[in-house]
Design an enzyme around this catalytic site. Structure first.
Site, PDB file in Angstrom:
ATOM      1  N   MET A 266       9.151   0.980   5.598  1.00  0.00           N
ATOM      2  CA  MET A 266       8.885  -0.462   5.466  1.00  0.00           C
ATOM      3  C   MET A 266      10.166  -1.258   5.214  1.00  0.00           C
ATOM      4  O   MET A 266      10.121  -2.325   4.603  1.00  0.00           O
ATOM      5  CB  MET A 266       7.897  -0.694   4.320  1.00  0.00           C
ATOM      6  N   SER A 267      11.285  -0.740   5.655  1.00  0.00           N
ATOM      7  CA  SER A 267      12.555  -1.432   5.371  1.00  0.00           C
ATOM      8  C   SER A 267      13.591  -1.052   6.417  1.00  0.00           C
ATOM      9  O   SER A 267      13.275  -0.456   7.444  1.00  0.00           O
ATOM     10  CB  SER A 267      13.061  -1.006   3.981  1.00  0.00           C
TER      11      SER A 267
ATOM     12  N   TYR B 282       7.197  -7.257   2.911  1.00  0.00           N
ATOM     13  CA  TYR B 282       5.799  -7.303   2.460  1.00  0.00           C
ATOM     14  C   TYR B 282       5.626  -8.015   1.118  1.00  0.00           C
ATOM     15  O   TYR B 282       4.508  -8.318   0.706  1.00  0.00           O
ATOM     16  CB  TYR B 282       5.184  -5.895   2.400  1.00  0.00           C
ATOM     17  N   GLU B 283       6.735  -8.275   0.431  1.00  0.00           N
ATOM     18  CA  GLU B 283       6.621  -9.019  -0.827  1.00  0.00           C
ATOM     19  C   GLU B 283       6.335 -10.499  -0.570  1.00  0.00           C
ATOM     20  O   GLU B 283       5.991 -11.226  -1.503  1.00  0.00           O
ATOM     21  CB  GLU B 283       7.916  -8.880  -1.633  1.00  0.00           C
TER      22      GLU B 283
ATOM     23  N   HIS C  68      11.779  -6.496   0.126  1.00  0.00           N
ATOM     24  CA  HIS C  68      10.925  -6.063   1.242  1.00  0.00           C
ATOM     25  C   HIS C  68      10.164  -7.256   1.822  1.00  0.00           C
ATOM     26  O   HIS C  68       9.723  -8.140   1.092  1.00  0.00           O
ATOM     27  CB  HIS C  68       9.904  -5.017   0.762  1.00  0.00           C
TER      28      HIS C  68
ATOM     29  N   ALA D 171      13.069   5.592   1.836  1.00  0.00           N
ATOM     30  CA  ALA D 171      12.054   6.652   1.829  1.00  0.00           C
ATOM     31  C   ALA D 171      11.176   6.417   3.056  1.00  0.00           C
ATOM     32  O   ALA D 171      10.944   5.273   3.444  1.00  0.00           O
ATOM     33  CB  ALA D 171      11.224   6.547   0.565  1.00  0.00           C
TER      34      ALA D 171
ATOM     35  N   ASN E 245       7.076  12.191   2.517  1.00  0.00           N
ATOM     36  CA  ASN E 245       5.724  12.719   2.773  1.00  0.00           C
ATOM     37  C   ASN E 245       5.558  12.826   4.278  1.00  0.00           C
ATOM     38  O   ASN E 245       6.284  12.172   5.023  1.00  0.00           O
ATOM     39  CB  ASN E 245       4.666  11.745   2.210  1.00  0.00           C
TER      40      ASN E 245
ATOM     41  N   HIS F 121      11.833  -0.809  -8.144  1.00  0.00           N
ATOM     42  CA  HIS F 121      12.891  -1.452  -7.359  1.00  0.00           C
ATOM     43  C   HIS F 121      13.557  -2.556  -8.184  1.00  0.00           C
ATOM     44  O   HIS F 121      13.572  -3.717  -7.790  1.00  0.00           O
ATOM     45  CB  HIS F 121      12.334  -2.076  -6.072  1.00  0.00           C
TER      46      HIS F 121
ATOM     47  N   SER G 180      14.054   4.238  -2.462  1.00  0.00           N
ATOM     48  CA  SER G 180      13.253   4.818  -3.551  1.00  0.00           C
ATOM     49  C   SER G 180      13.887   6.105  -4.053  1.00  0.00           C
ATOM     50  O   SER G 180      14.341   6.924  -3.263  1.00  0.00           O
ATOM     51  CB  SER G 180      11.854   5.173  -3.049  1.00  0.00           C
TER      52      SER G 180
ATOM     53  N   HIS H 121       1.945   5.561  -3.451  1.00  0.00           N
ATOM     54  CA  HIS H 121       3.312   5.140  -3.775  1.00  0.00           C
ATOM     55  C   HIS H 121       3.917   6.110  -4.801  1.00  0.00           C
ATOM     56  O   HIS H 121       5.103   6.448  -4.740  1.00  0.00           O
ATOM     57  CB  HIS H 121       3.272   3.711  -4.332  1.00  0.00           C
TER      58      HIS H 121
HETATM   59  N1  HPA Z   1       4.728   5.217   5.668  1.00  0.00           N
HETATM   60  C1  HPA Z   1       5.444   4.093   5.490  1.00  0.00           C
HETATM   61  N2  HPA Z   1       6.403   3.989   4.578  1.00  0.00           N
HETATM   62  C2  HPA Z   1       6.650   5.054   3.803  1.00  0.00           C
HETATM   63  C3  HPA Z   1       5.943   6.257   3.933  1.00  0.00           C
HETATM   64  C4  HPA Z   1       4.915   6.338   4.921  1.00  0.00           C
HETATM   65  O1  HPA Z   1       4.246   7.360   5.103  1.00  0.00           O
HETATM   66  N3  HPA Z   1       6.433   7.122   3.014  1.00  0.00           N
HETATM   67  C5  HPA Z   1       7.441   6.461   2.359  1.00  0.00           C
HETATM   68  N4  HPA Z   1       7.564   5.211   2.833  1.00  0.00           N
END
Ligand code: HPA
Length: 277
Positions: free
Chosen positions: A212-213, A86-87, A84, A114, A236, A62, A31, A248
């Site tokens: 998530m990757s 999750y898709e 991903h 990210a 974050n 993406h 990201s 997001h």
């Molecule tokens: N959790 C999972 N995936 C993420 C996060 C998070 O806090 N921030 C960016 N991708």
């Protein structure tokens, strides 16, 4: 033969009809890094949708294409937009692009993403060099009949992230005066963010950042004997660590803000990887 291997071969044949470029480095853009190609000398680009049977990413932000070009003198293939889990794709599709880039010639894989920071010493906006990972929550991409053409049935995972590449990245960050944390990245499937209780659990397990990757891609690349490195942008602090709910948009905004430094670090590291080969 494993049907996922047969699909890989067909995708390779399809891309070879459109592109003849031998990358040394494969770069997966997380990201905020989607416009990294602006920093490259681009030779050609190909939309994922132009490759027969190739999975196409559906996440906003993406966009899906391979970009072929040069970072300094180094031939690089960039994935703008990754697939991903999750898709809803099978895990073999999630790692298909990495397998394809290796088949095209890339021996080094540079993974970026990210993440949410779990380590209490981290701050949003930090970069974290991946020292190791925790994969137990995502399906292993090597499940199924082993692709003997790619690697062994039971690959060693003691040194997934290459020491030499890590050293170069650490030195580069220092020279560029970019703060670089180091830690363990843990992949969950997503797409929901974690609960505060889950974050507490993941911290106890030894994770410094969560996303998530990346980990499944590293497993597939390690299986093929690629030299791997990874940097995460801690966009974050993870759930429960601040008062703020996670969105997001917030993640993307933080990633965009960090992007100029991230790009500098990538570019200079990639140039140095290949100086020292
Ligand atoms: N959790 C999972 N995936 C993420 C996060 C998070 O806090 N921030 C960016 N991708």
């Amino acid at each position: 033969m494993n049907p996922a291997y047969e699909k890989l071969v067909r995708c390779y044949e399809s891309i070879c009809k459109k592109v003849s470029f031998k990358p040394e480095v494969a770069l997966v853009l997380g990201s905020g890094l989607g416009d990294y190609a602006n920093d490259m000398k681009v030779e050609t680009a190909i939309d994922y949708s132009e490759i027969d049977e190739f999975p196409v990413s559906t996440v906003p932000g993406h966009a899906g294409k391979f970009i072929f070009g040069y970072v300094g003198d180094v031939p690089v293939v960039c994935m703008k937009g990754r697939i991903h889990y999750y898709e809803g794709y099978p895990i073999s599709d999630v790692v298909l692009p990495v397998r394809l880039m290796k088949r095209m010639g890339a021996e080094i894989l540079f993974l970026t993403n990210a993440s949410g920071g779990i380590n209490k010493d981290f701050q949003a906006g930090d970069f974290m060099l991946l020292e190791d990972h925790i994969s137990c929550f995502a399906p292993n991409p090597l499940i199924g009949e082993n692709m003997d053409e790619l690697g062994t049935r039971f690959p060693d995972m003691s040194h997934v992230y290459d020491e030499e590449l890590k050293e170069i990245i650490v030195k580069t960050a220092k020279d560029l005066k970019i703060k670089l944390q180091r830690g363990i990245y843990l992949q969950l499937t997503g797409p929901s963010f974690e609960s505060p209780a889950e974050i507490q659990m993941l911290r106890k397990m030894g994770a410094d950042a969560v996303g998530m990757s990346t980990v499944v891609e590293a497993i597939a690349a390690n299986h093929m004997g690629m030299k791997i490195c990874g940097i995460s942008c801690v966009c974050n602090m993870a759930a429960g660590m601040t008062e703020n709910p996670l969105t997001h948009e917030e993640v993307q905004e933080a990633a965009n803000k960090a992007a100029p430094f991230f790009k500098q670090l990538l570019t200079e590291s990639i140039k140095r990887f290949c100086l020292e080969r």
